[in-house]
Every structure is written in structure tokens, then in C-alpha cells.
Design an enzyme around this catalytic site. Sequence first.
Site, PDB file in Angstrom:
ATOM      1  N   HIS A 427     102.375  -5.823 -23.123  1.00  5.48           N
ATOM      2  CA  HIS A 427     101.508  -4.684 -22.808  1.00  5.48           C
ATOM      3  C   HIS A 427     101.639  -4.266 -21.347  1.00  5.48           C
ATOM      4  CE1 HIS A 427      98.387  -6.974 -20.578  1.00  5.48           C
ATOM      5  NE2 HIS A 427      98.623  -7.946 -21.441  1.00  5.48           N
ATOM      6  N   CYS A 446      99.346 -13.372 -22.770  1.00  9.22           N
ATOM      7  CA  CYS A 446     100.203 -12.252 -23.162  1.00  9.22           C
ATOM      8  C   CYS A 446     101.202 -11.937 -22.053  1.00  9.22           C
ATOM      9  CB  CYS A 446      99.360 -11.021 -23.478  1.00  9.22           C
ATOM     10  SG  CYS A 446      98.473 -11.148 -25.058  1.00  9.22           S
TER      11      CYS A 446
END
Length: 526
Positions: A427, A446
Site C-alpha cells: 500500500h 504490511c
Amino acid sequence: MKILYPLIAAILLFSVISCNKKAEKKGEELKETSEKVVPELKISIDSVGITAFYKRYPKVVKFQDQVLALYKKNNSTQLWLDNKGVVEFANTLFNKYKGLEQEGLKANFPYNENISSIFEHIPENKLAKADTDLMITNLYFYYVQKVSGVDEKTTKSLEWLLPRKKVNYQVFSDSIFKKSTISDDKKSKMFSQYYKLRDALQQYREIEKKGGWKTIEVGEGFKSLKKGDSVAAIGQIRERLFLTGDLKENSKSNVCDSTLISGIKNFESHHGLTPKNIILPEHIAELNIPVSDRIKTIIVNMERCRWIDPELEKGKEFIEVNIPEFKLYLIRNHEIVFVSPVVVGKAMTKTVVFSGMMNNIVFSPYWNIPPSIIKSEIKPGMAKNKNYLAQKNLEWNNGAVRQLPGKNNSLGLVKFLFPNSNNIYLHDTPAKSLFERENRAFSHGCVRVGKPRELAIELLKQDPSMTPEKIDRAMHAGKESWYTLKKKIPVYIGYFTAWVDRNGNLNFYKDVYKRDDSLIKLLTEE
């Protein structure tokens, strides 16, 4: 007397002819005897004998099932012996075993003395023929296990969840009869990076044999060296860089010049450091890491390469992330078409080593906050401030909390999904400054992408409807929208602290999750 001489001559001639005929007949008899087929050697090796063998040699009992199946397939007879002794294929196996050090492994077969006596005849092999054959078979499976890497259970305990290269013992068993696998060293059998690291290992071992490199002495209070400075340490730095090829020539000058600065920049770029025009203490520390430690790092990463299925790199398009390098690569048709810096999980929230299939790109995403963060951060914040949710652009959503889309959203303006049980994805992020740091382990697990817009454009090149302008509008719409990829893209998140790049340069990276030491202990234990 005149009549007698011809008679004597005739008798002598008859005797010679008769003797010759007898000799020829005897020769033919000997020839027939020598041409008789010697009965094929057959040594009975049945389950009873195999079980008894493992009682005498219990340290290799883990191979018993494979060995039993192998001899059953061969009608309970020997595999490695014939009338002349040990077959050539067995000698090839032993030579490969003795050469394990070149593969970054220790040749420590539990019964090394016994196996050596079979092939080196010093001391004379005292094993019975059946035990000799069984010992070689166990060496074979030992070798296969070594070159295939530690077992999958161990790699999972080391938090390695990438698809493993499968060890098919049936295939290896069949190869004994074909006599092809051990001597055939085609590079297609392993992940290609393995062979590049193996070459690097030989190079660094040569450096070690010649004494390695000396410690660069800069003294206490050292701050930096720049172009024009002149100290003894500069000559030491020059020599050190020359040894590993970061400098092509060693002028032995103690003056810091543009050539030395160029060399140190080469070194920095291959060691996870940002190239600078000055030499700092952290550069000296990196230069002073002993060659023996570098060798261990290469060996550890060769082992990691053993776990990888070589088929993975044959894909037409895939994404790979190397955690210690803090970089993402998009590979298409075997070429690197896109590179981006990334931020990975910090030590307490490590990014998992695994793979998935990217299927969706989400523009202007919500951030569905994990329960752990709600408990540790959101609820305490709400308890102190009744406007906490609004100020953080958060809202309740069916009993959970999510952050609204926008430029301040923790996921940024786009995220790339590949469903997995670890809830990890790629992301964007509003915290752009982190990408300027050398160590980029800051996330909750992440992977934050430094060039998310460019990645989206590259991934959607095949769809003419998704122009860069349309992607920009979707990213800034302030309203979540999903794009489903027409073809899923594999994503591999790996962990390599040594890597040979496509230009042939050996790169070293910091062991950010401290995983190398435990693996090197596993590989070198007796």
C-alpha cells in the site's frame, strides 16, 4: 642314408604340424573359457538385513523407509557393487559428497570413517559387502537431503512460508538406476541465485585463504573523511575496496581522491547504504566486517535458495520484495521493469516471508484497523478524548473502526491486495519521509510502497481503459473503488541478506530480523 634324411624330415614336419594343431586347440579352449560369462554378482539385502544394519548404525535410521523401498524395488539385491567392486556412479557420489564444502555445506556424514574406507581404502574397508552397499545408499540419501536444504518443518519454524522446492525421494531413487542425477550439474535444477552465490563463495574463500582484509584503523573520535584528506586509513580503505572489486586499481595513495570516493560509493550501493561523497564511521564499520562473517552470510543465503522452487522465476510476470533490501521489483518476461523502495515491518511486527496472488487494486481505500491496534491505540485515545475518532478521520463500521479515504489515510491513496491469512498487502502511505532512510523497518507488517502510483500504472498497462489520468482520478476521488486484475500476479516476499544482482555484483544487506545466526548454527552443527 640318403633315403633316411627325407623320412626324418617328414616325421619332424608332421610333429610340428601336430604340435601346432594341439596348441591351436588348447588356445581355442582357453579362449572359450575366458569368454564364458561370469555370473552376475548378487548380494541379498532384504528387510531383515536392513533392519539389522540400522541397529548397528542408528545415526542414519531416518533414511530407513526410503532405503527399504529402494531395495524392494531392486529385488532385494545390491545397488552399488558388481564383480569389479564399487561401480563408477558410487565414486561420483563420494566425490560429490567430499565437495559439499563448495556448496557451503559441511561433509559430516555420521559414519564418515566407514564411508571413506570404502572409497579410499585407507584403512582397508572392513564392512561386509551388504553393509558396504547399504552404507553407500545411506550416503546417497544424506547427500540428497543436504543439497535439498533443511526440511519444511524447520523452515516454517524459521518463519519462511514461501513455496518450498519439493524433495521427491522417488525421483532420486529412480536416478540411482539411471545413474544420472549426481553427475549431472545442470543449473536449471536450482533457483538461479544459488549458483551465483556459490561462485561468490569461492571468490570470498580465496580472499580468506590469502589472509582476508585488514582492519581499517581510524582511531577514537573519528567523524568523517572527505576528498583531499590525507591519512594512513585512506590507504587501508583503498586496499580493502580493491580486494572486493569496488576499486579496479590500487594506487596505494593515502590521499582521498575522486577515485576513492567513487569506490566507496560502489561499496555503499552494494551494502544497503546510501552513496555519499564522504566516508563516515558506519562505512568503516561495514568495511571492517571480517571476510569469515561475509562467507557465513553467503552460505546462509545459499541455503535459503535451496528452499525455493526454481519454477517460480520462470513466470512471465511477478512481484518480488526482499525485506532486508527494502525494495520491490516487478519482473516481466524475465526483465526488471519496475523498482520501488519499500518500508517493511519492524522487529516486533515482522513482515512475513510468504507468497500470494494479487487480484485487486483498491483506489482511495478505507483502512480497516486491526483489533490489536483498536485495543492498544484507539480505545485508550477515545478514553482521553471524546473527539478522537473525528480528529483521526475514523468511524465506527459494524462494530469495527475504519479510517476514511483521503491523503491522510494510513494506507495512502491505493492498496494492492493478494488474499492471505497474514492480512498483509502492499500500500501507499502519507509518511513519505521514511523512504529516505537506509533502514526502513517501521510498519505494522504490511509493505509500504514508495512509488505506488507508478506501480499501479505499470500493472495496468495492459488495460487501455486504465490510463494514468484515470488512475490519478481514482486515487484522489475520496471514494473507495476496486479494480479486479484480469490476470492474477504472483507476489513473493523473501528474506535475503546476500544477493547477486543482474550486473553480477554481490550485495549484502543488514539482517534486520536477526535470522542469519540461527540458520548458520543449524547448517554447521555436527
